[in-house]
Design an enzyme around this catalytic site. Structure first.
Site, PDB file in Angstrom:
ATOM      1  N   LYS A 143      38.472  27.865  47.441  1.00 17.21           N
ATOM      2  CA  LYS A 143      37.970  29.247  47.319  1.00 17.21           C
ATOM      3  C   LYS A 143      36.443  29.287  47.410  1.00 17.21           C
ATOM      4  O   LYS A 143      35.743  29.708  46.477  1.00 17.21           O
ATOM      5  CB  LYS A 143      38.422  29.906  46.014  1.00 17.21           C
TER       6      LYS A 143
HETATM    7  O1  S5P Z   1      45.480  35.201  44.267  1.00 25.54           O
HETATM    8  C1  S5P Z   1      45.731  34.017  44.045  1.00 25.54           C
HETATM    9  C2  S5P Z   1      45.271  32.998  44.907  1.00 25.54           C
HETATM   10  C3  S5P Z   1      45.623  31.689  44.649  1.00 25.54           C
HETATM   11  S1  S5P Z   1      45.206  30.508  45.824  1.00 25.54           S
HETATM   12  N1  S5P Z   1      46.486  33.652  42.993  1.00 25.54           N
HETATM   13  C4  S5P Z   1      46.817  32.350  42.713  1.00 25.54           C
HETATM   14  O2  S5P Z   1      47.546  32.109  41.728  1.00 25.54           O
HETATM   15  N2  S5P Z   1      46.341  31.339  43.523  1.00 25.54           N
HETATM   16  C5  S5P Z   1      46.653  29.905  43.228  1.00 25.54           C
HETATM   17  O3  S5P Z   1      48.068  29.724  43.316  1.00 25.54           O
HETATM   18  C6  S5P Z   1      46.244  29.427  41.845  1.00 25.54           C
HETATM   19  O4  S5P Z   1      44.942  28.866  41.868  1.00 25.54           O
HETATM   20  C7  S5P Z   1      47.305  28.377  41.528  1.00 25.54           C
HETATM   21  O5  S5P Z   1      46.934  27.127  42.062  1.00 25.54           O
HETATM   22  C8  S5P Z   1      48.539  28.852  42.280  1.00 25.54           C
HETATM   23  C9  S5P Z   1      49.555  29.594  41.438  1.00 25.54           C
HETATM   24  O6  S5P Z   1      50.127  28.739  40.483  1.00 25.54           O
HETATM   25  P1  S5P Z   1      51.349  29.181  39.533  1.00 25.54           P
HETATM   26  O7  S5P Z   1      51.465  28.054  38.577  1.00 25.54           O
HETATM   27  O8  S5P Z   1      50.985  30.482  38.884  1.00 25.54           O
HETATM   28  O9  S5P Z   1      52.557  29.300  40.452  1.00 25.54           O
END
Ligand code: S5P
Length: 263
Positions: free
Chosen positions: A91
């Protein structure tokens, strides 16, 4: 998107997008694993369990404790062996001159191993131009953060539209978006969607989840980025398969439905 992954793989020219769509088609998966673990060994062990079920491995390399440069070599080797792309979720969010250095230098040398990186567009076109100076000759791809999954984020529809316009201007380097829905029908761009779980809930820090079915079928995105839904599971392989099947079935029903409508 009316075209299948296979049709798009034949049509796109960017090598990263082509490889990604080919992996998706041949492995029948639209799942990217968000491997947000702090130990290199845990990540490697997880890849051995779920590698055959994913098309992308997304890392946050800076949360790994005691990072060792040989780790990214091992990731590249495993990516080749299992057939997935490496996406460093860095990011980037600074001026072109700074992001160029962050991308190619420092201790992580991200441009040397990550097929994909992402960037916020807040700083303006210079951020894409700076990253492109490093990425284009290595045949890397950039994803623009066009929408976020987190509650109360400040992204507006106009901002999202600006991401599409910027992507069009740099289609030789920008290969798609991080978004919650399809934001352009242009088949050159892939949409990767985080915030995926089987229950459409929220975590305590504002992460919002939608289901594979909603993301792929209703919101017409391409790839589901799943983190805690897989790596927190006591049976990650079984859960990766459940996500793979849900994601692929949602894709198949979308494609079939669209074809029926257009007949
Ligand atoms: O808007 C976003 C963009 C990203 S890249 N929301 C997110 O959650 N992410 C990433 O996706 C976040 O940094 C994490 O690595 C992943 C979501 O993880 P989870 O454990 O919530 O599925």
């Amino acid at each position: 998107m009316k075209m299948t992954y296979k049709e798009r793989a034949l049509r796109v020219t960017h090598p990263v997008t082509k490889k990604l769509l080919e992996y998706m088609e041949s492995k029948k998966t639209n799942i990217g694993l968000a491997a947000d673990l702090s130990s290199q060994e845990e990540i490697i062990s997880l890849i051995h369990k779920v590698g055959e079920h994913i098309c992308v491995l997304k890392t946050h390399i800076d949360i790994i404790e005691n990072f060792d440069p040989s780790f990214t070599k091992r990731l590249q080797h495993l990516a080749e062996q299992f057939g997935f792309l490496l996406f460093e979720d860095r990011k980037f969010a600074d001026i072109g001159h700074t992001v160029l250095q962050q991308y190619q230098g420092g201790m992580y040398r991200i441009s040397e191993w990550a097929d994909l990186v992402n960037a916020h567009i807040l700083p303006g076109p210079g951020i894409v131009e700076g990253l492109k100076k490093v990425g284009i000759e290595r045949e890397r791809g950039l994803l623009l953060l066009a929408e976020m999954s987190s509650a109360g984020n400040f992204i507006t529809p106009q901002y999202t539209q600006s991401a599409v316009e910027l992507a069009m201007e740099h289609a030789d380097f920008v290969v798609g978006f991080i978004s919650q829905q399809q934001i352009t029908e242009d088949p050159r761009f892939v949409h990767l969607t985080p915030g995926i779980q089987f229950q459409d809930t929220q975590d305590v820090l504002g992460q919002r989840y939608i289901t594979p079915e909603i993301a792929i079928h209703m919101h017409r995105t391409d790839i589901l980025l799943v983190g805690r839904g897989i790596y927190r599971s006591t049976t990650p392989k079984e859960d990766a398969i459940r996500y793979q099947q849900a994601g692929w079935n949602a894709y198949l029903s979308r494609i079939t439905q669209r074809r029926c409508i257009s007949l």
